[in-house]
Design an enzyme around this catalytic site. Structure first.
Site: not given
Ligand code: SF4
Length: 355
Positions: A73, A154, A172
């Site tokens: 991520e 996020y 996002d």
């Protein structure tokens, strides 16, 4: 009226000052009112079934290990999937867990990150890895994940949902775009909409499905509405406004800059200096001012390099230095492969080696 509708109405009323916004607000209100449970269920079903069928096979989708999900991520922020894959694999081979990452020498960490950009991400990863080691294990609740260095809402929602199945909706850029289009509203806050749509029974699958839709179908410039599994629910498609959403934010004005990098060699070694643009990296010295001890030679070539809104044109010149300035260091060519070398130095050395 449900709370969310009331909030949305308040926001819309506060914003509806001119004709266009009133139209947008009416669309959004209509959409929220129509979002009854059967509609949401149908939307979830269509999207998740499509995801099961159409999802890309990505290395981080083969694991639920929070450490690996976290690394992926963070790497994926501001960076394309295709560019991330080899970095992700190399990184996990070298640092398979938080302990290995916590103990890594910073130059090695930055060298492994070199080319991905936004180096504060790598430094924060290491800080957070040390927090995890201290904690004894990867935290398994949203608030503790959010406490890790460099982790925002996020990333925390992504790790919490994908690794631990916790009901946190991710927002996002892809999700923001999809939701702006589904609601035909470029102003509404995406988080409450995402929270409302979240499939609490399988948040990992739902979150990834929504992001995958944004990454592969609901594309920024040309959404592929003809292939979209949720086209029947999309207000922007009905209104013909999909390509205009989300509304663009004003970007900083581009700057065009000219710089010269100096290739200074002595006894098979190259002179490097700490980078002026990327902390922790080495670069070729830049010609900032003429020093008496410096003799500038032939121009080897030039290249362009962009960092956010700054567009550089670098000229690469040979030079001879009387004495190495403070802070600079001589490196052999073999050493260059092992130190964090800036992208500008790499580009300049490619020109030199091709000459
Ligand atoms: Fe995006 Fe088009 Fe699907 Fe709407 S119908 S969500 S604009 S791809």
């Amino acid at each position: 009226m449900r709370n969310i509708e009331r909030n949305v109405l308040q926001i819309m009323n506060a914003r509806a000052t001119d004709g266009d916004e009133v139209v947008q607000a009416e669309n959004a209100i209509f959409y929220y009112r129509s979002l009854v449970l059967p509609t949401i269920r149908s939307l979830r079903l269509k999207l998740t079934r499509w995801y099961d069928r159409a999802q890309r096979d990505l290395p981080w989708r083969r694991t639920r290990d929070p450490y690996a999900i976290w690394i992926s991520e963070v790497m994926l922020q501001q960076t394309r999937v295709a560019a991330v894959i080899p970095y992700y694999q190399r990184f996990l081979e070298r640092f398979p867990d938080a302990r290995a990452l916590a103990q890594a020498p910073e130059p090695e960490l930055l060298a492994l990150w070199s080319g991905l950009g936004y180096y504060s991400r790598a430094r924060n990863l290491q800080k957070a890895a040390r927090q995890i080691v201290e904690f004894g294990a990867f935290p398994n609740d949203y608030a503790s994940i959010l406490d890790l260095a460099g982790v925002g809402t996020y990333t925390a929602a992504a790790i919490a949902s994908i690794s631990f199945g916790l009901p946190h909706a991710v927002v996002d850029g892809n999700v923001r775009r999809v939701l702006a289009r589904l609601t035909n509203d470029g102003h509404a806050d995406a988080q409450p909409i995402a929270d409302r749509l979240l499939d609490r029974r399988d948040p990992a699958r739902w979150n990834q499905a929504l992001m995958e839709l944004g990454a592969t179908i609901c594309l920024p410039r040309e959404p592929r509405c003809g292939e979209c599994p949720v086209a029947a629910h999309c207000a922007a498609r009905r209104a013909g406004t999909a390509s205009d959403l989300p509304l663009k934010r004003a970007k900083p004005a581009p700057e065009h800059l000219e710089r010269a990098l100096l290739l200074i060699r002595r006894n098979g070694r190259i002179l490097l200096t700490p980078s002026l643009r990327v902390k922790g990296f080495w670069d070729l010295p830049e010609l900032l001012e003429r020093a008496a001890s410096l003799r500038i030679g032939a121009t080897l070539g030039e290249f362009r390099h962009t960092i956010t809104h700054r567009h550089y044109r670098f000229t690469v010149k040979e030079a001879i230095a009387g004495a190495a300035p403070r802070g600079t260091r001589w490196h052999t060519e073999e050493e260059l492969a092992r130190i964090p070398l800036s992208t500008t130095a790499r580009k300049a050395l490619r020109i030199y080696n091709a000459g």
